[in-house]
Design a protein around this motif. Structure first.
Motif, mmCIF file in Angstrom:
data_model
loop_
_atom_site.group_PDB
_atom_site.id
_atom_site.type_symbol
_atom_site.label_atom_id
_atom_site.label_comp_id
_atom_site.label_asym_id
_atom_site.label_seq_id
_atom_site.Cartn_x
_atom_site.Cartn_y
_atom_site.Cartn_z
ATOM 1 N N UNK A 1 0.833 -1.202 0.000
ATOM 2 C CA UNK A 1 0.000 0.000 0.000
ATOM 3 C C UNK A 1 0.871 1.256 0.000
ATOM 4 N N UNK A 2 1.926 1.265 0.791
ATOM 5 C CA UNK A 2 2.810 2.429 0.827
ATOM 6 C C UNK A 2 3.553 2.591 -0.498
ATOM 7 N N UNK A 3 3.994 1.495 -1.058
ATOM 8 C CA UNK A 3 4.711 1.555 -2.335
ATOM 9 C C UNK A 3 3.794 2.110 -3.417
ATOM 10 N N UNK A 4 2.541 1.686 -3.412
ATOM 11 C CA UNK A 4 1.582 2.152 -4.410
ATOM 12 C C UNK A 4 1.338 3.669 -4.269
ATOM 13 N N UNK A 5 1.371 4.182 -3.047
ATOM 14 C CA UNK A 5 1.112 5.607 -2.823
ATOM 15 C C UNK A 5 2.274 6.495 -3.270
#
Length: 104
Positions: free
Chosen positions: A96-100
């Motif tokens: 999720x953090x990587x996607x953001x």
């Protein structure tokens, strides 16, 4: 001094109830494992209800196991499942953090 029969029955029942944890020292370990898994199941991807049902059925399937070695093996397997769930949740947060923050 002799105890009346009713009093002896109460004493025996009290001994068996309070001694139930002493009869099986792994009981508290199994209960703690169940509580930990139930807590971790709240964030399960398929839902907490799905996880709770699967957890309960797994524990009920093994409720009649009395051999301490086999109980310890099952507890170890449960602790492995805890580690796998923690890894799953960590990976989900990382994705999720990587996607953001990163364009793919």
């Amino acid at each position: 001094m002799e105890m009346p029969p009713e009093a002896r029955a109460v004493v025996v029942k009290a001994d068996t109830v309070s001694g139930s944890d002493m009869a099986n020292p792994l009981r508290s370990e199994v209960r703690q494992l169940y509580k930990n898994l139930l807590f971790l199941g709240r964030e399960y991807p398929k839902g907490a209800d799905y996880f709770r049902e699967r957890l309960k059925s797994a524990f009920m399937k093994n409720k009649d196991v009395t051999d301490p070695k086999e109980i310890k093996t099952l507890v170890d397997r449960g602790e492995f499942v805890i580690k796998e769930l923690e890894a799953l949740y960590y990976l989900r947060k990382y994705r999720a953090m990587k996607k953001r923050y990163y364009e793919e």
